[in-house]
Enzyme design. Structure first.
Site, short mmCIF file in Angstrom:
data_model
loop_
_atom_site.label_atom_id
_atom_site.label_comp_id
_atom_site.label_asym_id
_atom_site.label_seq_id
_atom_site.Cartn_x
_atom_site.Cartn_y
_atom_site.Cartn_z
N ARG A 79 -4.34 -19.26 78.72
CA ARG A 79 -3.74 -19.57 77.57
C ARG A 79 -5.07 -19.61 76.26
NH1 ARG A 79 0.83 -23.81 77.19
NH2 ARG A 79 0.81 -23.19 75.02
N ARG A 120 -5.00 -52.88 64.00
CA ARG A 120 -4.17 -51.74 64.16
C ARG A 120 -2.48 -52.12 64.10
NH1 ARG A 120 -7.32 -47.12 66.19
NH2 ARG A 120 -5.27 -45.95 66.43
N PRO A 137 -5.60 -29.91 82.27
CA PRO A 137 -6.66 -30.73 82.99
C PRO A 137 -6.98 -32.16 82.27
CG PRO A 137 -7.32 -28.53 82.64
CD PRO A 137 -6.10 -28.91 81.77
N GLU A 138 -6.69 -33.34 82.92
CA GLU A 138 -7.13 -34.50 82.34
C GLU A 138 -8.44 -35.10 82.76
OE1 GLU A 138 -5.44 -36.32 80.07
OE2 GLU A 138 -3.68 -35.11 80.03
N HIS A 162 -7.44 -12.68 82.66
CA HIS A 162 -7.94 -14.01 82.33
C HIS A 162 -9.22 -14.62 82.51
CE1 HIS A 162 -3.95 -13.47 80.75
NE2 HIS A 162 -3.31 -13.69 82.23
#
Ligand SMILES: [Zn+2]
Length: 271
Positions: free
Chosen positions: A110, A152, A2-3, A91
């Site tokens: 997971r 950076r 999931p983003e 789960h």
């Protein structure tokens, strides 16, 4: 995994059904998530009312008066609301029962997700304190990105994926935004001009907004549905397209690895 768009869609899917409800029971069937679910969490949560659900980066924050319940979906987590929950499947690790009779069920094969109790001020919590601005907030603009990238040495793509710079820009969205902005991902961040960073900010916003809009059609999947969460397939320009012709110019899409992640770009459209 999931983003940000999937997490935001989860928030939008659950909010109208959960906000205003009181928590009457919390059943933790397996506390072994990324961090153990605290033994004290059910006792603290029961009796509280969910004022609203916020999102910070990829964390969902259930606002319960002065405190918050933090949920992270990890790699494979999902949070669904059932008006009458079916028997538990493997789960299904946590049930949060609401006074409406509905049950919020956390499922995570997971177990890389998290459910933690966060006292106010939640912004000071160790998981949240060092996060950069939200990509869809006004704080993320060309001046800001220009300022934080001047020193950076790193390339622009890993800089864009650094949650201290801006949160929620995962690998897919970094690749796609850089293509849309015409910027080569391997360019040193400090060498990208303010004008081009402004373009990049716009493209990060529109890429994420497009994905969230696609998620809108899956909102109903968050209530009374055991279906797979909607993972939004945009029509990618470069992500996962190494060797295929660029959709704009026809050149073969190149692939390199940066900071351990796959980077794809068009050698002609991105310089
Ligand atoms: Zn091209």
């Amino acid at each position: 995994m999931p983003e940000l768009p999937e997490v935001e869609t989860t928030r939008r899917g659950l909010q109208p059904h959960a906000a205003g409800c009181r928590i009457v029971a919390v059943h933790v069937y397996d506390r072994r998530l990324r961090w153990p679910v605290p033994d004290s969490l059910p006792g603290k949560a029961v009796g509280r009312t969910i004022d609203r659900i916020d999102r910070r980066s990829k964390y969902l924050l259930f606002r319960l008066g002065d405190d918050s319940l933090l949920v992270h979906l990890g790699m494979t987590g999902s949070l669904r609301l059932w008006n009458s929950p079916p028997p538990r499947r493997p789960h299904d690790h946590i049930d949060i029962v609401l006074d409406s009779g509905a049950t919020l069920r956390y499922h995570d094969p997971r177990r890389f997700g998290a459910m933690l109790w966060v006292p106010e001020p939640s912004a000071a919590h160790p998981l949240l304190a060092s996060l950069g601005p939200e990509p869809l907030s006004p704080a993320f603009d060309a001046d800001y990105l220009w300022r934080v990238t001047r020193r950076r040495m790193a390339a622009i793509k890993p800089a864009l994926m650094d949650s201290r710079v801006v949160v929620g820009v995962g690998n897919i969205y970094a690749n796609e935004s850089l293509f849309r902005a015409g910027i080569r991902p391997t360019t040193a961040a400090r060498r990208v001009s303010r004008r081009r960073l402004g373009r990049l900010v716009d493209e990060v916003r529109s890429t994420l907004t497009d994905a969230i809009a696609k998620g809108g059609s899956t909102l109903r999947d968050y209530v009374d549905s055991s279906g797979k969460p909607g993972y939004f397939q945009l029509d990618y320009f470069v992500y996962g397209r190494a060797g295929l012709p660029c959709r704009v110019c026809g050149s073969a899409i190149k692939s390199v690895r940066q900071a351990g992640r796959a980077t794809s770009y068009c050698p002609r459209c991105q310089d």
